[in-house]
Design a protein around this motif. Structure first.
Motif, PDB file in Angstrom:
ATOM      1  N   SER A   1       0.803  -1.224   0.000  1.00  0.00           N
ATOM      2  CA  SER A   1       0.000   0.000   0.000  1.00  0.00           C
ATOM      3  C   SER A   1       0.840   1.281   0.000  1.00  0.00           C
ATOM      4  CB  SER A   1      -0.932   0.011   1.212  1.00  0.00           C
ATOM      5  OG  SER A   1      -0.185  -0.038   2.413  1.00  0.00           O
TER       6      SER A   1
ATOM      7  N   GLU B   1       2.484   3.071  -2.200  1.00  0.00           N
ATOM      8  CA  GLU B   1       2.183   4.079  -3.214  1.00  0.00           C
ATOM      9  C   GLU B   1       0.832   4.746  -2.975  1.00  0.00           C
ATOM     10  OE1 GLU B   1       1.812   4.533  -8.101  1.00  0.00           O
ATOM     11  OE2 GLU B   1       2.372   2.607  -7.206  1.00  0.00           O
ATOM     12  N   ASP B   2      -0.125   4.000  -2.447  1.00  0.00           N
ATOM     13  CA  ASP B   2      -1.467   4.537  -2.234  1.00  0.00           C
ATOM     14  C   ASP B   2      -1.528   5.535  -1.084  1.00  0.00           C
ATOM     15  OD1 ASP B   2      -2.628   2.912  -4.287  1.00  0.00           O
ATOM     16  OD2 ASP B   2      -2.476   1.209  -2.933  1.00  0.00           O
TER      17      ASP B   2
ATOM     18  N   ARG C   1      -7.280   9.692  -3.979  1.00  0.00           N
ATOM     19  CA  ARG C   1      -6.906   8.495  -3.201  1.00  0.00           C
ATOM     20  C   ARG C   1      -7.647   8.461  -1.865  1.00  0.00           C
ATOM     21  NH1 ARG C   1      -0.684   8.484  -2.599  1.00  0.00           N
ATOM     22  NH2 ARG C   1      -0.957  10.746  -2.563  1.00  0.00           N
TER      23      ARG C   1
ATOM     24  N   TYR D   1      -7.208  -0.827  -0.882  1.00  0.00           N
ATOM     25  CA  TYR D   1      -6.051  -0.264  -1.587  1.00  0.00           C
ATOM     26  C   TYR D   1      -5.593  -1.133  -2.755  1.00  0.00           C
ATOM     27  CZ  TYR D   1      -3.037  -3.496   1.120  1.00  0.00           C
ATOM     28  OH  TYR D   1      -2.447  -4.595   1.668  1.00  0.00           O
ATOM     29  N   ARG D   2      -5.901  -2.432  -2.733  1.00  0.00           N
ATOM     30  CA  ARG D   2      -5.537  -3.296  -3.862  1.00  0.00           C
ATOM     31  C   ARG D   2      -6.502  -3.152  -5.035  1.00  0.00           C
ATOM     32  NH1 ARG D   2      -4.993  -7.346   0.275  1.00  0.00           N
ATOM     33  NH2 ARG D   2      -2.815  -7.653   0.890  1.00  0.00           N
TER      34      ARG D   2
ATOM     35  N   ASP E   1      -5.919   1.820  -8.687  1.00  0.00           N
ATOM     36  CA  ASP E   1      -4.592   2.165  -9.206  1.00  0.00           C
ATOM     37  C   ASP E   1      -4.700   3.566  -9.797  1.00  0.00           C
ATOM     38  OD1 ASP E   1      -2.110   2.334 -10.306  1.00  0.00           O
ATOM     39  OD2 ASP E   1      -2.408   0.797 -11.841  1.00  0.00           O
TER      40      ASP E   1
ATOM     41  N   LYS F   1      -2.761   7.147 -10.570  1.00  0.00           N
ATOM     42  CA  LYS F   1      -1.426   7.694 -10.786  1.00  0.00           C
ATOM     43  C   LYS F   1      -1.490   9.220 -10.924  1.00  0.00           C
ATOM     44  CE  LYS F   1       0.352   3.487 -11.415  1.00  0.00           C
ATOM     45  NZ  LYS F   1       1.254   2.843 -10.448  1.00  0.00           N
TER      46      LYS F   1
END
Length: 528
Positions: free
Chosen positions: A141, A143-144, A276, A286-287, A290, A292
């Motif tokens: 997690s 990056e999230d 986010r 969180y999975r 995605d 960016k």
């Protein structure tokens, strides 16, 4: 929770948000209040999760102390479980309620909070927000949660000239938020998610032109979401290349039973953080998302992916590089021309079409100019219709429904496998709305009419029309809705003879009145 209770909660949150309003403008105090709400959410989720683990030991997470036997071992077990299931970890002393309690100090009189003595918690709060991110380092997690709180500068003089003043205002906000029950134990309710969406909408309405960077009005979101979920109960993926706060992605999820994966890209860092937070607040694991942060047209982050549903409300007629090197990019190469550098509208269309799966639907909001502008844009329109035959529908929306701009807009719908390959449906919904103050609003009946007309491909006089590809070709690929949907209202024929007779009769009556008035004037010794 009833609608009345929901409205009370929303008003409570808006009132708390306004505690900061005098210090800064809408988009600035938005970042603080939404950040604090997010911290409260993470804290309460952590507490509920840990309490469940500790249930057999008959102890609450908040009650845990280093003085307890096996404290370190127990905390480590909870931390590992939390990082796996929640994606982050908070210690008992880092919980929102604990910071709010310490910040309140000896103050019991809510009306005099500013003057009351409060404990200094700014340093502790900053450390907690940093620790939330640090707890995810080296995990799935990471990056999230990376830099999620970077826009919350607790040392900003906009919160107060002195550290004490900043501490007082933040302590007050935390204290008020701590009293609100978001009912997170009731997993079937999305009270906090709904409240968050409400606040985002409120901030958008007060943020002028900047609102378009992070928010699509709910009624437009509903139309887009309902269109791309037509005929579907579950989605493998949904994608928004200009996702803003993520509200449009979440709106799509409301129209189906399940969305396996959410994808998004957002250039603005602050808005990216908001997206986010919004995902997590709505219970999206969180999975499962995605998202960016980068310029979608220049640096696409989901290369090689195709999506079952795509929605977007990109910035209208934005500038982009239009670099000739893009002609070798798979997204643009087949068209032979790029969208002009001063208007990236069709660049977004090309990008989205490239990422659309064969069984997918995409819907994008654009300014009306894309329907008829010439040169490269006409060339791209022609290719999409004549060569690809991907354009499925054109929907005209009322003017003045977006924050910060009054221009009329449209929705273009694309499908790679059209059920009606020989025509394009045109819908003119521009005249069906309700005016509320200075804004035009689409009500449920207006939204339902648009969606039902699209789904059933119904032809309605002066509202919708199914145009053959031949007709569009004859119009030189000009998609101006008025060329296809006849909205002209013929005026009732005027009977000139009857009008002249009426005028003559009125003239006679006026002459009679003049005579009567003249008599009255003479009696008064006046001249008429």
């Amino acid at each position: 929770m009833s609608e009345d209770q929901k409205k009370i909660l929303e008003q409570q949150l808006w009132n708390i948000a306004n505690t900061l309003r005098g210090k800064m403008n809408a988009d600035e105090f938005r970042d603080y209040i939404l950040g604090f709400i997010f911290y409260k959410y993470l804290s309460e989720k952590m507490e509920i999760f840990a309490n469940e683990i500790l249930k057999q030991d008959k102890i609450k997470f908040k009650e845990m102390s280093p003085k307890m036997a096996d404290f370190e071992e127990s905390i480590e077990v909870i931390r590992e479980e939390a990082l796996q299931k929640l994606g982050y970890f908070l210690k008992p002393e880092e919980l929102f309620s604990e910071l709010a309690r310490r910040g309140k100090g000896n103050n019991e009189d809510e009306t005099a909070f500013e003057e009351a003595k409060t404990n200094f918690i700014l340093g502790d709060l900053q450390k907690v927000l940093t620790n939330i991110q640090l707890s995810t380092m080296g995990t799935e997690s990471e990056e999230d949660f990376d830099n999620l709180f970077e826009d919350m500068d607790l040392n900003s003089t906009k919160l107060g000239k002195s550290a004490e003043a900043r501490n007082a205002i933040i302590s007050k906000v935390l204290n008020h938020l701590d009293k609100i029950d978001f009912k997170l134990e009731h997993t079937e309710l999305d009270v906090l998610g709904d409240a968050y969406e409400y606040l985002i909408g409120q901030f958008a309405s007060g943020a002028g032109k900047k609102a378009g960077e992070f928010y699509t009005p709910q009624e437009v979101s509903k139309i887009l979401a309902k269109i791309v979920t037509t005929g579907k109960h579950k989605l493998k993926s949904v994608y928004d290349p200009t996702c803003g706060s993520g509200s449009l992605l979440l709106r799509v999820a409301r129209e189906v039973k399940d969305v396996a994966m959410f994808y998004g890209q957002e250039m603005n860092r602050t808005t990216y953080n908001l997206a986010r937070m919004n995902m997590i607040l709505h219970g999206v694991h969180y999975r499962q998302f995605d998202i960016k942060s980068e310029d979608t047209l220049e640096y696409p982050q989901h290369v090689g992916h195709q999506f079952e549903a795509i929605v977007a409300n990109p910035p209208f007629s934005a500038q982009w590089s239009a670099n000739p090197l893009h002609l070798s990019d798979d997204r643009f190469s087949q068209y032979g021309k790029l969208a002009p550098g001063s208007k990236a509208d069709f660049a977004f269309v090309q990008h989205m079409v490239h990422h659309l799966s064969d069984n997918g639907i995409m819907a994008i909001v654009l300014p009306h100019g894309v329907l008829f502008r010439g040169a490269a844009e006409q060339h791209i329109r022609k290719h999409l219709i004549e060569k690809n035959n991907y354009l499925d529908a054109v929907i005209g929306l009322p003017a003045n429904i977006f924050y910060g701009t009054s221009i009329p807009t449209c929705i273009l719908v694309f499908k790679k496998c059209k059920e009606s390959p020989n025509d394009v449906l045109f819908i003119d919904a521009s005249k069906e709305f309700e005016k509320v103050k200075t804004q035009n609003m689409l009500r449920d009946e207006h939204i339902d009419k648009v969606v039902d007309t699209y789904r059933n491909r119904t032809v309605i006089e002066k509202y919708s029309y199914s145009a053959s590809l031949k007709e569009i070709e004859e119009n030189d690929y000009n998609l101006n809705i008025s060329r296809y949907v006849e909205t002209f209202e013929a005026e009732e024929e005027v009977d000139i003879h009857a009008v002249m007779a009426e005028i003559k009769e009125l003239e006679i009556k006026r002459a009679e009145l003049d005579k009567e008035i003249d008599v009255y004037f003479k009696e008064l010794g006046l001249v008429f």
